[in-house]
Design a protein around this motif. Structure first.
Motif, PDB file in Angstrom:
ATOM      1  N   UNK A  44     -50.236 -23.339   8.185  1.00 11.35           N
ATOM      2  CA  UNK A  44     -49.908 -24.590   7.494  1.00 11.35           C
ATOM      3  C   UNK A  44     -50.667 -25.747   7.621  1.00 11.35           C
ATOM      4  N   UNK A  45     -50.959 -26.514   6.607  1.00  9.55           N
ATOM      5  CA  UNK A  45     -51.810 -27.516   7.283  1.00  9.55           C
ATOM      6  C   UNK A  45     -50.936 -28.882   6.530  1.00  9.55           C
ATOM      7  N   UNK A  46     -51.323 -30.030   7.269  1.00 14.02           N
ATOM      8  CA  UNK A  46     -50.702 -31.143   6.711  1.00 14.02           C
ATOM      9  C   UNK A  46     -51.804 -31.798   5.644  1.00 14.02           C
ATOM     10  N   UNK A  47     -51.550 -31.797   4.501  1.00 16.77           N
ATOM     11  CA  UNK A  47     -52.443 -32.332   3.514  1.00 16.77           C
ATOM     12  C   UNK A  47     -52.750 -33.794   3.420  1.00 16.77           C
ATOM     13  N   UNK A  48     -51.806 -34.630   4.111  1.00 19.90           N
ATOM     14  CA  UNK A  48     -52.074 -35.977   4.410  1.00 19.90           C
ATOM     15  C   UNK A  48     -53.385 -36.300   5.473  1.00 19.90           C
ATOM     16  N   UNK A  49     -53.545 -35.313   6.415  1.00 21.08           N
ATOM     17  CA  UNK A  49     -54.753 -35.360   7.225  1.00 21.08           C
ATOM     18  C   UNK A  49     -56.072 -35.236   6.502  1.00 21.08           C
ATOM     19  N   UNK A  50     -55.890 -34.107   5.619  1.00 19.39           N
ATOM     20  CA  UNK A  50     -57.185 -33.764   4.899  1.00 19.39           C
ATOM     21  C   UNK A  50     -57.692 -34.858   4.076  1.00 19.39           C
ATOM     22  N   UNK A  51     -56.534 -35.288   3.297  1.00 18.49           N
ATOM     23  CA  UNK A  51     -56.618 -36.553   2.300  1.00 18.49           C
ATOM     24  C   UNK A  51     -57.305 -37.601   3.238  1.00 18.49           C
ATOM     25  N   UNK A  52     -56.805 -37.957   4.113  1.00 21.60           N
ATOM     26  CA  UNK A  52     -57.304 -38.991   5.131  1.00 21.60           C
ATOM     27  C   UNK A  52     -58.635 -39.091   5.401  1.00 21.60           C
ATOM     28  N   UNK A  53     -59.022 -37.879   5.784  1.00 22.33           N
ATOM     29  CA  UNK A  53     -60.450 -37.044   6.003  1.00 22.33           C
ATOM     30  C   UNK A  53     -61.369 -37.483   4.718  1.00 22.33           C
ATOM     31  N   UNK A  54     -60.963 -37.336   3.635  1.00 21.00           N
ATOM     32  CA  UNK A  54     -61.751 -37.130   2.381  1.00 21.00           C
ATOM     33  C   UNK A  54     -61.774 -38.591   1.946  1.00 21.00           C
ATOM     34  N   UNK A  55     -60.822 -39.468   2.332  1.00 16.38           N
ATOM     35  CA  UNK A  55     -60.949 -40.805   1.953  1.00 16.38           C
ATOM     36  C   UNK A  55     -62.028 -41.584   2.767  1.00 16.38           C
ATOM     37  N   UNK A  56     -61.945 -41.286   4.075  1.00 18.64           N
ATOM     38  CA  UNK A  56     -62.906 -41.833   5.017  1.00 18.64           C
ATOM     39  C   UNK A  56     -64.323 -41.485   4.841  1.00 18.64           C
ATOM     40  N   UNK A  57     -64.335 -40.225   4.159  1.00 23.40           N
ATOM     41  CA  UNK A  57     -65.694 -39.696   3.591  1.00 23.40           C
ATOM     42  C   UNK A  57     -66.280 -40.672   2.407  1.00 23.40           C
ATOM     43  N   UNK A  58     -65.209 -40.688   1.454  1.00 23.33           N
ATOM     44  CA  UNK A  58     -65.692 -41.499   0.341  1.00 23.33           C
ATOM     45  C   UNK A  58     -65.901 -42.967   0.765  1.00 23.33           C
ATOM     46  N   UNK A  59     -65.350 -43.833   1.539  1.00 21.09           N
ATOM     47  CA  UNK A  59     -65.415 -44.805   2.258  1.00 21.09           C
ATOM     48  C   UNK A  59     -66.894 -44.925   2.813  1.00 21.09           C
ATOM     49  N   UNK A  60     -67.004 -43.882   3.433  1.00 17.94           N
ATOM     50  CA  UNK A  60     -68.442 -44.083   4.177  1.00 17.94           C
ATOM     51  C   UNK A  60     -69.567 -44.134   3.124  1.00 17.94           C
ATOM     52  N   UNK A  61     -69.294 -43.594   1.977  1.00 14.08           N
ATOM     53  CA  UNK A  61     -70.439 -43.424   1.138  1.00 14.08           C
ATOM     54  C   UNK A  61     -70.533 -44.957   0.213  1.00 14.08           C
TER      55      UNK A  61
END
Length: 141
Positions: free
Chosen positions: A105-122
């Motif tokens: 099982x995965x904590x989706x908040x961790x994945x969402x935070x990673x995707x958010x920082x990915x978008x912010x990097x862009x």
């Protein structure tokens, strides 16, 4: 006659700076769909998030070019480079935490935070790099 060429060159520089920034992001955004898929988003939502990200990045590049003469270039490039580094570091941290879950099982908040920082990097990258490309195109003539 001079004004016509001046306006044409200004539009050309704007298009060059925005499009060159976006083509650099294509390499980065190639992995975006895989990230969204691993977060459990369906195909349509993956496409929507990728499209929204591209539009936000293009807007960021446009704002950067619009503010070109009002902001010091070196300061923007310095802080922009630092911002890119911080966004990628945060993304790497969240991605490492996401990868450590394995197949359980995965904590989706961790994945969402990673995707958010990915978008912010862009966003930071588009703002910073489009200015650099415009500066280089101005000084090449």
């Amino acid at each position: 006659m001079v004004r016509e060429w001046s306006g044409l060159l200004q539009r050309k520089r704007l298009i060059f700076s925005t499009s060159s920034s976006m083509t650099s992001l294509i390499d980065i955004n190639f992995h975006q769909l895989a990230i969204y898929k691993s977060l459990g988003f369906g195909t349509r939502m993956q496409f929507n998030m990728n499209l929204i990200s591209q539009c936000i990045n293009a807007f960021s590049a446009w704002v950067s070019v619009s503010l070109q003469d009002r902001m010091p270039r070196r300061m923007v490039l310095t802080w922009g480079t630092l911002g890119c580094s911080l966004m990628l570091a945060a993304n790497a941290g969240f991605s490492a935490a996401w990868a450590s879950y394995g197949t359980g099982t995965k904590n989706l908040d961790v994945g969402r935070a990673g995707a958010t920082f990915y978008m912010l990097f862009g966003v930071v990258y588009a703002f910073t790099v489009s200015r650099a490309h415009l500066f280089l195109s101005r000084n090449s003539h």
